[in-house]
Motif scaffolding. Structure first.
Motif, PDB file in Angstrom:
ATOM      1  N   SER A 160       7.067 -11.143  12.121  1.00 34.69           N
ATOM      2  CA  SER A 160       7.293  -9.929  11.790  1.00 34.69           C
ATOM      3  C   SER A 160       7.998  -9.981  10.069  1.00 34.69           C
ATOM      4  CB  SER A 160       8.413  -9.334  12.597  1.00 34.69           C
ATOM      5  OG  SER A 160       7.606  -9.046  13.912  1.00 34.69           O
ATOM      6  N   VAL A 161       7.741  -9.015   9.387  1.00 33.80           N
ATOM      7  CA  VAL A 161       8.560  -8.865   8.256  1.00 33.80           C
ATOM      8  C   VAL A 161      10.007  -8.485   8.287  1.00 33.80           C
ATOM      9  CG1 VAL A 161       8.502  -7.751   5.880  1.00 33.80           C
ATOM     10  CG2 VAL A 161       6.169  -8.606   6.954  1.00 33.80           C
ATOM     11  N   ILE A 162      10.766  -9.116   7.897  1.00 35.66           N
ATOM     12  CA  ILE A 162      12.327  -8.572   8.082  1.00 35.66           C
ATOM     13  C   ILE A 162      12.652  -7.946   6.808  1.00 35.66           C
ATOM     14  CG2 ILE A 162      14.647  -9.503   8.463  1.00 35.66           C
ATOM     15  CD1 ILE A 162      13.574 -12.038   9.447  1.00 35.66           C
ATOM     16  N   GLU A 163      11.989  -8.178   5.489  1.00 40.69           N
ATOM     17  CA  GLU A 163      12.578  -7.620   4.570  1.00 40.69           C
ATOM     18  C   GLU A 163      11.458  -8.002   3.295  1.00 40.69           C
ATOM     19  OE1 GLU A 163      13.547  -5.270   2.808  1.00 40.69           O
ATOM     20  OE2 GLU A 163      15.751  -5.427   3.405  1.00 40.69           O
ATOM     21  N   ALA A 164      11.498  -7.194   2.664  1.00 41.55           N
ATOM     22  CA  ALA A 164      10.671  -7.404   1.331  1.00 41.55           C
ATOM     23  C   ALA A 164      10.957  -7.110  -0.081  1.00 41.55           C
ATOM     24  CB  ALA A 164       9.324  -6.847   1.384  1.00 41.55           C
ATOM     25  N   ARG A 165      10.696  -7.473  -1.179  1.00 42.90           N
ATOM     26  CA  ARG A 165      11.347  -6.996  -2.496  1.00 42.90           C
ATOM     27  C   ARG A 165      10.393  -7.805  -3.531  1.00 42.90           C
ATOM     28  NH1 ARG A 165      14.126 -11.721  -4.942  1.00 42.90           N
ATOM     29  NH2 ARG A 165      14.249 -13.333  -3.418  1.00 42.90           N
ATOM     30  N   LEU A 166      10.728  -7.043  -4.637  1.00 41.57           N
ATOM     31  CA  LEU A 166       9.746  -7.518  -5.611  1.00 41.57           C
ATOM     32  C   LEU A 166      10.467  -8.302  -6.795  1.00 41.57           C
ATOM     33  CD1 LEU A 166       6.999  -7.137  -7.072  1.00 41.57           C
ATOM     34  CD2 LEU A 166       7.744  -5.063  -8.217  1.00 41.57           C
ATOM     35  N   ASP A 167      10.525  -9.625  -6.781  1.00 41.84           N
ATOM     36  CA  ASP A 167      11.056 -10.257  -7.800  1.00 41.84           C
ATOM     37  C   ASP A 167      10.683 -10.547  -9.190  1.00 41.84           C
ATOM     38  OD1 ASP A 167      11.689 -13.358  -8.911  1.00 41.84           O
ATOM     39  OD2 ASP A 167      13.480 -12.807  -7.479  1.00 41.84           O
ATOM     40  N   LYS A 168      11.276 -10.276 -10.092  1.00 40.74           N
ATOM     41  CA  LYS A 168      10.936 -10.084 -11.500  1.00 40.74           C
ATOM     42  C   LYS A 168      10.274 -11.330 -11.973  1.00 40.74           C
ATOM     43  CE  LYS A 168      12.797  -8.873 -16.233  1.00 40.74           C
ATOM     44  NZ  LYS A 168      13.895  -8.694 -16.845  1.00 40.74           N
ATOM     45  N   GLY A 169      10.344 -12.707 -11.627  1.00 41.79           N
ATOM     46  CA  GLY A 169       9.673 -13.939 -11.931  1.00 41.79           C
ATOM     47  C   GLY A 169       8.530 -14.254 -10.774  1.00 41.79           C
ATOM     48  N   GLY A 198       9.225  -4.528   8.924  1.00 41.01           N
ATOM     49  CA  GLY A 198       8.855  -4.307  10.392  1.00 41.01           C
ATOM     50  C   GLY A 198       7.279  -4.350  10.633  1.00 41.01           C
ATOM     51  N   ASP A 199       6.708  -4.517   9.590  1.00 40.36           N
ATOM     52  CA  ASP A 199       5.227  -4.955   9.609  1.00 40.36           C
ATOM     53  C   ASP A 199       4.827  -6.171  10.157  1.00 40.36           C
ATOM     54  OD1 ASP A 199       4.368  -2.600   8.341  1.00 40.36           O
ATOM     55  OD2 ASP A 199       4.112  -3.500   6.507  1.00 40.36           O
ATOM     56  N   GLU A 200       3.986  -6.340  11.261  1.00 40.17           N
ATOM     57  CA  GLU A 200       3.381  -7.632  11.867  1.00 40.17           C
ATOM     58  C   GLU A 200       2.703  -8.441  10.789  1.00 40.17           C
ATOM     59  OE1 GLU A 200       1.567  -6.814  15.362  1.00 40.17           O
ATOM     60  OE2 GLU A 200       3.612  -6.101  16.501  1.00 40.17           O
ATOM     61  N   MET A 201       2.868  -9.749  10.790  1.00 37.08           N
ATOM     62  CA  MET A 201       2.426 -10.583   9.889  1.00 37.08           C
ATOM     63  C   MET A 201       1.483 -11.490  10.884  1.00 37.08           C
ATOM     64  SD  MET A 201       2.094 -13.926   8.799  1.00 37.08           S
ATOM     65  CE  MET A 201       3.569 -14.705   9.455  1.00 37.08           C
ATOM     66  N   TYR A 202      -0.069 -11.624  10.358  1.00 41.32           N
ATOM     67  CA  TYR A 202      -0.788 -12.730  10.908  1.00 41.32           C
ATOM     68  C   TYR A 202      -1.560 -13.606   9.898  1.00 41.32           C
ATOM     69  CZ  TYR A 202      -0.439  -9.616  14.729  1.00 41.32           C
ATOM     70  OH  TYR A 202      -0.025  -8.508  15.871  1.00 41.32           O
ATOM     71  N   SER A 203      -1.730 -14.971  10.332  1.00 42.06           N
ATOM     72  CA  SER A 203      -2.462 -15.871   9.608  1.00 42.06           C
ATOM     73  C   SER A 203      -3.840 -15.664   9.906  1.00 42.06           C
ATOM     74  CB  SER A 203      -1.759 -17.292   9.724  1.00 42.06           C
ATOM     75  OG  SER A 203      -0.679 -17.208   9.021  1.00 42.06           O
ATOM     76  N   VAL A 204      -5.020 -15.688   9.027  1.00 41.30           N
ATOM     77  CA  VAL A 204      -6.313 -15.326   9.322  1.00 41.30           C
ATOM     78  C   VAL A 204      -7.002 -15.980   8.277  1.00 41.30           C
ATOM     79  CG1 VAL A 204      -5.993 -13.236  10.625  1.00 41.30           C
ATOM     80  CG2 VAL A 204      -6.394 -13.155   8.239  1.00 41.30           C
ATOM     81  N   ASP A 205      -8.548 -16.142   8.456  1.00 45.54           N
ATOM     82  CA  ASP A 205      -9.121 -16.549   7.184  1.00 45.54           C
ATOM     83  C   ASP A 205      -9.263 -15.552   6.211  1.00 45.54           C
ATOM     84  OD1 ASP A 205     -11.726 -15.226   8.186  1.00 45.54           O
ATOM     85  OD2 ASP A 205     -11.559 -16.631   9.664  1.00 45.54           O
ATOM     86  N   GLU A 206      -9.876 -16.110   4.991  1.00 47.10           N
ATOM     87  CA  GLU A 206     -10.055 -15.509   3.842  1.00 47.10           C
ATOM     88  C   GLU A 206     -10.782 -13.976   3.986  1.00 47.10           C
ATOM     89  OE1 GLU A 206     -10.363 -15.563  -1.093  1.00 47.10           O
ATOM     90  OE2 GLU A 206     -10.921 -17.421   0.361  1.00 47.10           O
ATOM     91  N   LYS A 207     -11.782 -14.345   4.675  1.00 52.14           N
ATOM     92  CA  LYS A 207     -12.843 -13.095   5.055  1.00 52.14           C
ATOM     93  C   LYS A 207     -12.122 -12.212   6.095  1.00 52.14           C
ATOM     94  CE  LYS A 207     -17.247 -15.814   3.996  1.00 52.14           C
ATOM     95  NZ  LYS A 207     -18.474 -16.318   4.648  1.00 52.14           N
ATOM     96  N   MET A 208     -11.685 -12.640   7.133  1.00 48.08           N
ATOM     97  CA  MET A 208     -11.073 -11.538   8.059  1.00 48.08           C
ATOM     98  C   MET A 208      -9.958 -10.864   7.380  1.00 48.08           C
ATOM     99  SD  MET A 208     -10.900 -10.493  11.094  1.00 48.08           S
ATOM    100  CE  MET A 208     -11.810 -11.893  11.972  1.00 48.08           C
ATOM    101  N   SER A 209      -9.235 -11.342   6.534  1.00 48.09           N
ATOM    102  CA  SER A 209      -8.230 -10.918   5.852  1.00 48.09           C
ATOM    103  C   SER A 209      -8.435  -9.460   4.923  1.00 48.09           C
ATOM    104  CB  SER A 209      -7.186 -11.736   4.992  1.00 48.09           C
ATOM    105  OG  SER A 209      -7.859 -12.306   3.722  1.00 48.09           O
ATOM    106  N   LYS A 210      -9.752  -9.647   4.219  1.00 47.97           N
ATOM    107  CA  LYS A 210     -10.035  -8.762   3.419  1.00 47.97           C
ATOM    108  C   LYS A 210     -10.931  -7.705   4.371  1.00 47.97           C
ATOM    109  CE  LYS A 210     -11.363 -11.740  -0.526  1.00 47.97           C
ATOM    110  NZ  LYS A 210     -12.651 -12.288  -1.369  1.00 47.97           N
ATOM    111  N   LYS A 211     -11.530  -7.982   5.317  1.00 43.57           N
ATOM    112  CA  LYS A 211     -12.183  -7.244   6.331  1.00 43.57           C
ATOM    113  C   LYS A 211     -10.779  -6.201   6.954  1.00 43.57           C
ATOM    114  CE  LYS A 211     -15.137  -6.798  10.163  1.00 43.57           C
ATOM    115  NZ  LYS A 211     -15.939  -7.392  11.319  1.00 43.57           N
ATOM    116  N   VAL A 212     -10.007  -6.841   7.354  1.00 47.18           N
ATOM    117  CA  VAL A 212      -8.892  -6.023   8.142  1.00 47.18           C
ATOM    118  C   VAL A 212      -8.159  -5.172   7.286  1.00 47.18           C
ATOM    119  CG1 VAL A 212      -6.676  -6.414   9.313  1.00 47.18           C
ATOM    120  CG2 VAL A 212      -8.545  -7.915   9.781  1.00 47.18           C
ATOM    121  N   LEU A 213      -7.894  -5.793   5.965  1.00 45.06           N
ATOM    122  CA  LEU A 213      -7.105  -4.991   4.886  1.00 45.06           C
ATOM    123  C   LEU A 213      -8.079  -3.721   4.322  1.00 45.06           C
ATOM    124  CD1 LEU A 213      -4.645  -5.158   3.214  1.00 45.06           C
ATOM    125  CD2 LEU A 213      -6.104  -6.248   1.375  1.00 45.06           C
TER     126      LEU A 213
END
Length: 263
Positions: A24-33, A94-109
């Motif tokens: 699960s994603v606890i927090e997310a931010r956009l770092d300058k570098g 709160g988003d759920e995170m999954y490790s998938v292969d590259e083709k699957m990630s593009k399809k799901v996205l």
């Protein structure tokens, strides 16, 4: 801690470190570098550097991971929290995170993006009750606000608190919220919608500063949520139109009329 261990043992709560990671994603931010940085709690499996991961509508290859001490780690097993670099954008907390292969990630996205667009269209309710509620809302003056923050959690908290501020005539509308520095698009959107930009622990980039000076646009910077709430409350209270009422100061009775020829 003893109670957590007891429940884990009693209910036989175990994780498999040999499978692909999920968490699960606890927090997310956009770092300058570093770009988008997501703090992920691994709940099952093992997350490795180089794995393709997807969280909400954000996906990408894990370029690097850091533990709570800021040290570089190559893998993270169950119950470990790590900061992950490499996602295409900042996911929501709160988003759920999954490790998938590259083709699957593009399809799901792509499927998730299509579903998100459909949900936005379906959210446009055209029932009679919805129309009546909109008519009631139009009775209020709109005070548009754009919120930019350093982390997703702060942006969500600000959107909820600021969006609930209203009085008898004016209602606050948060038309946009995002993570990262204030950019050129934010200034253009604020100029088009006559909105106030609230910056929470972030600053404007060079192009945004130039546009702000050009359009004489004021960006309000805050570090405490309550100060932002107080500022917005004062602004909407100043928009309330003055009320006029007739006050009787006395009564008079006509007892006699005198005629004047010259008048």
């Amino acid at each position: 801690l003893e109670m957590v261990l007891f429940v884990a043992e009693y209910q036989n709560l175990k994780a498999n470190p040999k499978r692909k990671a999920m968490g699960s994603v606890i927090e997310a931010r956009l770092d300058k570098g570093k770009g988008p940085v997501a703090t992920i709690l691994v709940q099952n499996g093992t997350l490795n550097v180089g794995d393709f991961s997807i969280a909400g509508t954000s996906a990408g290859k894990v370029r690097a991971m850091f533990n709570e001490k800021g040290k570089n780690v190559k893998s993270a097993g169950p119950s470990y929290a790590v900061s992950v670099l490499g996602l295409s954008s900042t996911p929501n907390a709160g988003d759920e995170m999954y490790s998938v292969d590259e083709k699957m990630s593009k399809k799901v996205l792509s499927e998730r993006l299509i579903r998100e667009q459909k949900e936005k269209i379906q959210a446009t309710d055209t029932s009679v009750d919805a129309l009546l509620s909109r008519m009631k809302e139009t009775e209020y003056k709109a005070y548009n606000v754009i919120i930019k923050g350093d982390v997703q959690g702060s942006v969500e908290a600000l959107k909820q608190t600021i969006g609930s501020i209203m009085n008898e005539e004016v209602k606050v509308h948060c038309i946009h919220g995002g993570v990262g520095a204030i950019n050129e698009n934010d200034i253009m959107l604020a100029s088009a919608s006559n909105a106030l930009i609230l910056a929470f622990n972030v600053k404007a980039d060079f192009k945004a500063k130039v546009l702000a000076v050009k359009y004489k646009f004021n960006i309000q910077n805050f570090r405490i949520i309550y100060e932002a709430m107080d500022y917005v409350t004062k602004q909407i209270n100043s928009m309330v139109a003055p009320k006029y009422r007739e006050v009787v100061t006395g009564h008079a009775e006509i007892r006699m009329i005198f005629k004047a020829s010259k008048v």
